[in-house]
Each structure stands twice: as C-alpha cells, then as structure tokens.
Design a protein around this motif. Structure first.
Motif, PDB file in Angstrom:
ATOM      1  N   GLY A 164       0.769  -1.104  -0.065  1.00  0.00           N
ATOM      2  CA  GLY A 164      -0.077   0.065  -0.073  1.00  0.00           C
ATOM      3  C   GLY A 164       0.788   1.046   0.258  1.00  0.00           C
ATOM      4  N   LYS A 165       2.201   1.198  -0.248  1.00  0.00           N
ATOM      5  CA  LYS A 165       3.190   2.239  -0.261  1.00  0.00           C
ATOM      6  C   LYS A 165       3.499   2.328  -1.653  1.00  0.00           C
ATOM      7  CE  LYS A 165       3.443   2.305   4.553  1.00  0.00           C
ATOM      8  NZ  LYS A 165       4.048   3.164   5.440  1.00  0.00           N
ATOM      9  N   SER A 166       4.113   3.714  -1.888  1.00  0.00           N
ATOM     10  CA  SER A 166       4.470   4.160  -3.168  1.00  0.00           C
ATOM     11  C   SER A 166       5.927   3.571  -3.326  1.00  0.00           C
ATOM     12  CB  SER A 166       4.500   5.544  -3.214  1.00  0.00           C
ATOM     13  OG  SER A 166       5.259   5.732  -4.594  1.00  0.00           O
ATOM     14  N   HIS A 167       6.291   3.037  -4.403  1.00  0.00           N
ATOM     15  CA  HIS A 167       7.740   2.526  -4.582  1.00  0.00           C
ATOM     16  C   HIS A 167       8.284   3.226  -6.069  1.00  0.00           C
ATOM     17  CE1 HIS A 167       7.861  -0.548  -1.180  1.00  0.00           C
ATOM     18  NE2 HIS A 167       6.627  -0.403  -1.636  1.00  0.00           N
ATOM     19  N   VAL A 168       9.531   3.506  -6.022  1.00  0.00           N
ATOM     20  CA  VAL A 168      10.021   3.953  -7.192  1.00  0.00           C
ATOM     21  C   VAL A 168      10.416   2.877  -8.140  1.00  0.00           C
ATOM     22  CG1 VAL A 168      11.918   5.202  -8.225  1.00  0.00           C
ATOM     23  CG2 VAL A 168      11.125   6.112  -6.148  1.00  0.00           C
ATOM     24  N   LYS A 169       9.820   2.640  -9.242  1.00  0.00           N
ATOM     25  CA  LYS A 169      10.063   1.459 -10.008  1.00  0.00           C
ATOM     26  C   LYS A 169      10.998   1.664 -11.115  1.00  0.00           C
ATOM     27  CE  LYS A 169       6.046   2.149 -13.169  1.00  0.00           C
ATOM     28  NZ  LYS A 169       4.752   1.826 -13.687  1.00  0.00           N
ATOM     29  N   ASN A 170      10.990   3.022 -11.683  1.00  0.00           N
ATOM     30  CA  ASN A 170      11.917   3.489 -12.688  1.00  0.00           C
ATOM     31  C   ASN A 170      12.498   4.745 -12.415  1.00  0.00           C
ATOM     32  OD1 ASN A 170      13.524   3.647 -14.952  1.00  0.00           O
ATOM     33  ND2 ASN A 170      11.790   3.411 -16.329  1.00  0.00           N
ATOM     34  N   PRO A 171      13.627   4.884 -11.577  1.00  0.00           N
ATOM     35  CA  PRO A 171      14.005   6.398 -11.143  1.00  0.00           C
ATOM     36  C   PRO A 171      14.473   7.157 -12.321  1.00  0.00           C
ATOM     37  CG  PRO A 171      15.706   4.579 -10.551  1.00  0.00           C
ATOM     38  CD  PRO A 171      14.298   4.076 -10.868  1.00  0.00           C
ATOM     39  N   ASP A 172      14.873   6.232 -13.521  1.00  0.00           N
ATOM     40  CA  ASP A 172      15.594   6.856 -14.823  1.00  0.00           C
ATOM     41  C   ASP A 172      14.465   7.523 -15.750  1.00  0.00           C
ATOM     42  OD1 ASP A 172      18.085   6.524 -13.944  1.00  0.00           O
ATOM     43  OD2 ASP A 172      18.060   4.625 -14.861  1.00  0.00           O
ATOM     44  N   ALA A 173      13.345   7.156 -15.185  1.00  0.00           N
ATOM     45  CA  ALA A 173      11.942   7.833 -15.986  1.00  0.00           C
ATOM     46  C   ALA A 173      11.855   9.011 -15.683  1.00  0.00           C
ATOM     47  CB  ALA A 173      10.950   6.843 -15.990  1.00  0.00           C
TER      48      ALA A 173
END
Ligand code: SF4
Length: 74
Positions: free
Chosen positions: A44-53
């Motif tokens: 239920g928390k936000s995660h960074v899936k693609n920091p290069d985007a």
C-alpha cells in the motif's frame, strides 16, 4: 578591456526520486502524476519502479504534491 567568462553549471544527471516508506500514506498522488516512475506496492506504499524515467515526467511536481513530504529528489 576586461573579459569575463561566465560558466553556467548544468546537472550532469537527472535527480533520482526516493520515497520514505515510513512516511508514505499510500494516497497514490505520485503514481497519478508520474506513473512511469512510481507504483503502489502490495504494502500500500509508493515505490520507485524506474528512477531513470524522471526525465520524461515531472517528479518535482510529484514531490511537491505529496501530502506528507515523503518524496525527495537526490
Ligand atoms: Fe505516498 Fe506521497 Fe506518493 Fe502519496 S504522494 S503515495 S503519500 S509518496
């Protein structure tokens, strides 16, 4: 005659977003603003899936729009 040289520094890379998991309340605002960068996990928390985007969206807007200030750009 004096000559002045002004050198403007540009960042060499785009900032990388980070989410403080202890602070995130899972509202989903960052996912709505930058769906290529953030996703809501099973926790239920936000995660960074693609920091290069980050260069394709507006991660600063996501950081500014986070109601609890959980997103930082480094
Ligand atoms: Fe979590 Fe902030 Fe993203 Fe909302 S906007 S999901 S509180 S990181």
């Amino acid at each position: 005659m004096k000559t002045f040289l002004f050198v403007k520094k540009y960042p060499t890379s785009m900032p990388k977003p980070k989410v403080d998991q202890d602070t995130c309340i899972g509202c989903g605002a960052c996912v709505a603003i930058c769906p290529d960068v953030f996703e809501l996990g099973d926790d239920g928390k936000s995660h960074v899936k693609n920091p290069d985007a980050c260069d394709k969206c507006d991660c600063q807007a996501a950081a500014d729009g986070c109601p609890v200030g959980a997103i930082t750009l480094e």
